[in-house]
Design an enzyme around this catalytic site. Structure first.
Site, PDB file in Angstrom:
ATOM      1  N   CYS A 146       2.072  11.220 -22.901  1.00 17.37           N
ATOM      2  CA  CYS A 146       2.762   9.932 -22.813  1.00 17.37           C
ATOM      3  C   CYS A 146       3.739   9.793 -23.986  1.00 17.37           C
ATOM      4  CB  CYS A 146       1.741   8.800 -22.838  1.00 17.37           C
ATOM      5  SG  CYS A 146       2.503   7.161 -22.916  1.00 17.37           S
ATOM      6  N   GLN A 180       0.847  -1.200   0.000  1.00 16.59           N
ATOM      7  CA  GLN A 180       0.000   0.000   0.000  1.00 16.59           C
ATOM      8  C   GLN A 180       0.878   1.243   0.000  1.00 16.59           C
ATOM      9  OE1 GLN A 180      -3.415  -0.564   3.077  1.00 16.59           O
ATOM     10  NE2 GLN A 180      -1.678  -1.741   3.775  1.00 16.59           N
ATOM     11  N   ASN A 181       2.205   1.033   0.074  1.00 16.33           N
ATOM     12  CA  ASN A 181       3.098   2.174   0.239  1.00 16.33           C
ATOM     13  C   ASN A 181       3.360   2.890  -1.073  1.00 16.33           C
ATOM     14  OD1 ASN A 181       3.140   1.456   2.841  1.00 16.33           O
ATOM     15  ND2 ASN A 181       5.160   0.519   2.820  1.00 16.33           N
ATOM     16  N   CYS A 197      -2.528   4.096 -22.216  1.00 12.89           N
ATOM     17  CA  CYS A 197      -1.873   2.794 -22.436  1.00 12.89           C
ATOM     18  C   CYS A 197      -1.441   2.139 -21.126  1.00 12.89           C
ATOM     19  CB  CYS A 197      -0.673   2.931 -23.371  1.00 12.89           C
ATOM     20  SG  CYS A 197       0.717   3.840 -22.675  1.00 12.89           S
ATOM     21  N   HIS A 251      -1.520   1.806  -4.091  1.00 11.74           N
ATOM     22  CA  HIS A 251      -1.813   3.238  -3.949  1.00 11.74           C
ATOM     23  C   HIS A 251      -0.846   4.113  -4.730  1.00 11.74           C
ATOM     24  CE1 HIS A 251      -3.966   2.040   0.042  1.00 11.74           C
ATOM     25  NE2 HIS A 251      -4.658   1.733  -1.029  1.00 11.74           N
ATOM     26  N   ASP A 269       6.148   4.974  -1.171  1.00 11.29           N
ATOM     27  CA  ASP A 269       7.468   5.562  -0.925  1.00 11.29           C
ATOM     28  C   ASP A 269       8.582   5.041  -1.831  1.00 11.29           C
ATOM     29  OD1 ASP A 269       7.994   2.991   0.140  1.00 11.29           O
ATOM     30  OD2 ASP A 269       7.516   3.633   2.174  1.00 11.29           O
ATOM     31  N   CYS A 271       2.362   6.712 -26.273  1.00  4.84           N
ATOM     32  CA  CYS A 271       1.123   6.685 -27.054  1.00  4.84           C
ATOM     33  C   CYS A 271       0.456   8.051 -27.181  1.00  4.84           C
ATOM     34  CB  CYS A 271       0.134   5.680 -26.450  1.00  4.84           C
ATOM     35  SG  CYS A 271      -0.647   6.324 -24.954  1.00  4.84           S
ATOM     36  N   ALA A 284       9.256  -4.574  12.474  1.00  5.25           N
ATOM     37  CA  ALA A 284       9.555  -5.335  11.258  1.00  5.25           C
ATOM     38  C   ALA A 284      11.058  -5.379  10.962  1.00  5.25           C
ATOM     39  CB  ALA A 284       8.813  -4.721  10.086  1.00  5.25           C
ATOM     40  N   SER A 307       0.887  -3.117   8.690  1.00  2.38           N
ATOM     41  CA  SER A 307      -0.353  -2.482   8.216  1.00  2.38           C
ATOM     42  C   SER A 307      -1.437  -2.615   9.267  1.00  2.38           C
ATOM     43  CB  SER A 307      -0.822  -3.117   6.903  1.00  2.38           C
ATOM     44  OG  SER A 307      -2.070  -2.559   6.534  1.00  2.38           O
TER      45      SER A 307
HETATM   46  P1  NAD Z   1      -1.283   2.609   8.957  1.00  2.00           P
HETATM   47  O1  NAD Z   1      -0.584   3.868   9.360  1.00  2.00           O
HETATM   48  O2  NAD Z   1      -2.751   2.582   9.009  1.00  2.00           O
HETATM   49  O3  NAD Z   1      -0.751   1.398   9.873  1.00  2.00           O
HETATM   50  C1  NAD Z   1       0.596   1.149  10.070  1.00  2.00           C
HETATM   51  C2  NAD Z   1       0.726   0.027  11.084  1.00  2.00           C
HETATM   52  O4  NAD Z   1       2.085  -0.343  11.154  1.00  2.00           O
HETATM   53  C3  NAD Z   1       0.278   0.418  12.490  1.00  2.00           C
HETATM   54  O5  NAD Z   1      -0.614  -0.564  12.981  1.00  2.00           O
HETATM   55  C4  NAD Z   1       1.577   0.453  13.292  1.00  2.00           C
HETATM   56  O6  NAD Z   1       1.384   0.032  14.634  1.00  2.00           O
HETATM   57  C5  NAD Z   1       2.441  -0.510  12.522  1.00  2.00           C
HETATM   58  N1  NAD Z   1       3.881  -0.221  12.606  1.00  2.00           N
HETATM   59  C6  NAD Z   1       4.499   0.987  12.642  1.00  2.00           C
HETATM   60  N2  NAD Z   1       5.820   0.832  12.651  1.00  2.00           N
HETATM   61  C7  NAD Z   1       6.058  -0.507  12.618  1.00  2.00           C
HETATM   62  C8  NAD Z   1       7.235  -1.289  12.606  1.00  2.00           C
HETATM   63  N3  NAD Z   1       8.446  -0.740  12.625  1.00  2.00           N
HETATM   64  N4  NAD Z   1       7.103  -2.635  12.557  1.00  2.00           N
HETATM   65  C9  NAD Z   1       5.875  -3.238  12.547  1.00  2.00           C
HETATM   66  N5  NAD Z   1       4.728  -2.518  12.577  1.00  2.00           N
HETATM   67  C10 NAD Z   1       4.814  -1.173  12.584  1.00  2.00           C
HETATM   68  O7  NAD Z   1      -0.726   2.218   7.514  1.00  2.00           O
HETATM   69  P2  NAD Z   1      -1.396   1.302   6.375  1.00  2.00           P
HETATM   70  O8  NAD Z   1      -2.068   0.146   6.968  1.00  2.00           O
HETATM   71  O9  NAD Z   1      -0.343   1.134   5.333  1.00  2.00           O
HETATM   72  O10 NAD Z   1      -2.563   2.151   5.716  1.00  2.00           O
HETATM   73  C11 NAD Z   1      -2.532   3.523   5.604  1.00  2.00           C
HETATM   74  C12 NAD Z   1      -2.328   4.175   4.259  1.00  2.00           C
HETATM   75  O11 NAD Z   1      -1.216   5.013   4.465  1.00  2.00           O
HETATM   76  C13 NAD Z   1      -1.974   3.371   3.054  1.00  2.00           C
HETATM   77  O12 NAD Z   1      -2.937   3.662   2.130  1.00  2.00           O
HETATM   78  C14 NAD Z   1      -0.635   3.975   2.546  1.00  2.00           C
HETATM   79  O13 NAD Z   1      -0.745   4.257   1.173  1.00  2.00           O
HETATM   80  C15 NAD Z   1      -0.510   5.281   3.266  1.00  2.00           C
HETATM   81  N6  NAD Z   1       0.807   5.695   3.736  1.00  2.00           N
HETATM   82  C16 NAD Z   1       1.944   5.256   3.113  1.00  2.00           C
HETATM   83  C17 NAD Z   1       3.183   5.647   3.599  1.00  2.00           C
HETATM   84  C18 NAD Z   1       4.418   5.160   2.885  1.00  2.00           C
HETATM   85  O14 NAD Z   1       4.374   4.934   1.671  1.00  2.00           O
HETATM   86  N7  NAD Z   1       5.523   4.960   3.589  1.00  2.00           N
HETATM   87  C19 NAD Z   1       3.285   6.456   4.732  1.00  2.00           C
HETATM   88  C20 NAD Z   1       2.097   6.898   5.344  1.00  2.00           C
HETATM   89  C21 NAD Z   1       0.868   6.498   4.834  1.00  2.00           C
END
Ligand code: NAD
Length: 253
Positions: free
Chosen positions: A149, A86-87, A117, A106, A89, A152, A233, A190
């Site tokens: 693009c 979902q990230n 395309c 996302h 970054d 295309c 993690a 997540s």
């Molecule tokens: P979220 O913020 O809802 O949940 C993150 C979860 O990760 C939390 O439950 C937290 O306790 C846990 N967490 C934090 N640090 C951790 C670690 N070091 N090890 C293990 N667990 C850890 O995020 P989500 O579920 O990804 O959903 C939120 C939305 O946020 C997504 O749509 C995403 O696109 C967007 N988002 C992305 C980024 C990124 O790309 N880095 C940053 C912020 C938000």
């Protein structure tokens, strides 16, 4: 986190026929990027009346952490079948995950996409200068002379999915397909509350896969999954992968 939990996760991963991993913002907090709902998350702080946490570096200079690299090791061992993130970054691609093994539900801050395309490209490849043309969101006004693009001639936009935008169809299809057809599904970092992304673990559970959640905070799936590991993690994933390697060595003898 206990030694038994790490051992069990490693066993399931090492003997999996098809491992799918699903990541959220929590996998990137140890790289210095804030999440939304963790203890120091943007929304957790906002609800307490606090400003967003400070990021030390601009996003494009942030580096992957040991949890991202642990997934690359699983890819190199031939164990990681598919990664759903979902990230936005870019840290999975930056760490070395192959684009064909990744669905970014996302979008990705470094990539644009063609609405005609469907090709993804960097801002440089697109000839898109954000200082002139802005972020290029789906909802941004279209300038008659903005770059098109290069493949295309279609309209190109930022690949980032903002609230109200549709998710990228191909990535979502791939994510659902791999969730339904895996035998081990590992969630990392997540809160599992954002849909449709959070349908992925549901699909895996329904299909009979063993589901593991590695997350610091709670999720709505905690009582439904086969293994729940609490902790960071970046500390736990390298331990799991080290044990996977040991088990693979034993399998060879
Ligand atoms: P979220 O913020 O809802 O949940 C993150 C979860 O990760 C939390 O439950 C937290 O306790 C846990 N967490 C934090 N640090 C951790 C670690 N070091 N090890 C293990 N667990 C850890 O995020 P989500 O579920 O990804 O959903 C939120 C939305 O946020 C997504 O749509 C995403 O696109 C967007 N988002 C992305 C980024 C990124 O790309 N880095 C940053 C912020 C938000």
């Amino acid at each position: 986190m206990s030694a038994e939990e790490i051992e069990l996760a490693a066993q399931w991963i090492a003997t999996s026929k098809k491992l799918v991993v699903f990541t959220g913002a929590g996998i990137s907090t140890e790289s210095g990027l804030p999440d939304f709902r963790g203890p120091n998350g943007i929304w957790t702080r906002r609800d307490k009346g606090l400003p967003p946490p400070k990021t030390k570096k601009p996003w494009h200079l942030v580096d992957p952490n040991p949890a991202h690299y642990a997934l690359v090791e699983l890819q190199e061992l031939g164990i990681l079948d598919f990664l759903i993130s979902q990230n936005v970054d870019n840290l999975h691609l930056k760490s070395g995950i192959k684009p064909e093994k990744l669905a970014e539900l996302h979008g990705n801050t470094t990539l644009m996409v063609c609405l005609q395309c469907n090709r993804k490209m960097t801002y440089e490849e697109a000839g898109w200068d954000k200082r002139i043309w802005g972020p290029g969101y789906r909802t941004s006004p279209v300038h008659p002379r903005q770059p098109k693009c290069p493949y295309c001639g279609g309209r190109i936009i930022s690949s980032i999915v903002n609230f109200g935008d549709p998710l990228p169809e191909k990535d979502l299809e791939a994510a659902f397909y791999h969730s339904k057809t895996c035998d081990v599904f590992l969630v990392i970092g997540s809160s599992l509350v954002v849909t449709p992304a959070a349908y992925c673990p549901q699909l895996a559970l329904k299909a009979g896969a063993k589901v593991i959640i590695l997350n610091e905070g709670e999720t709505p799936f905690d009582n439904l999954v086969h293994l729940r590991i609490y902790g960071k993690a970046g500390q736990i994933m390298p331990k799991i992968v080290a044990q996977v390697k040991e088990l693979l060595k034993l399998q060879k003898y």
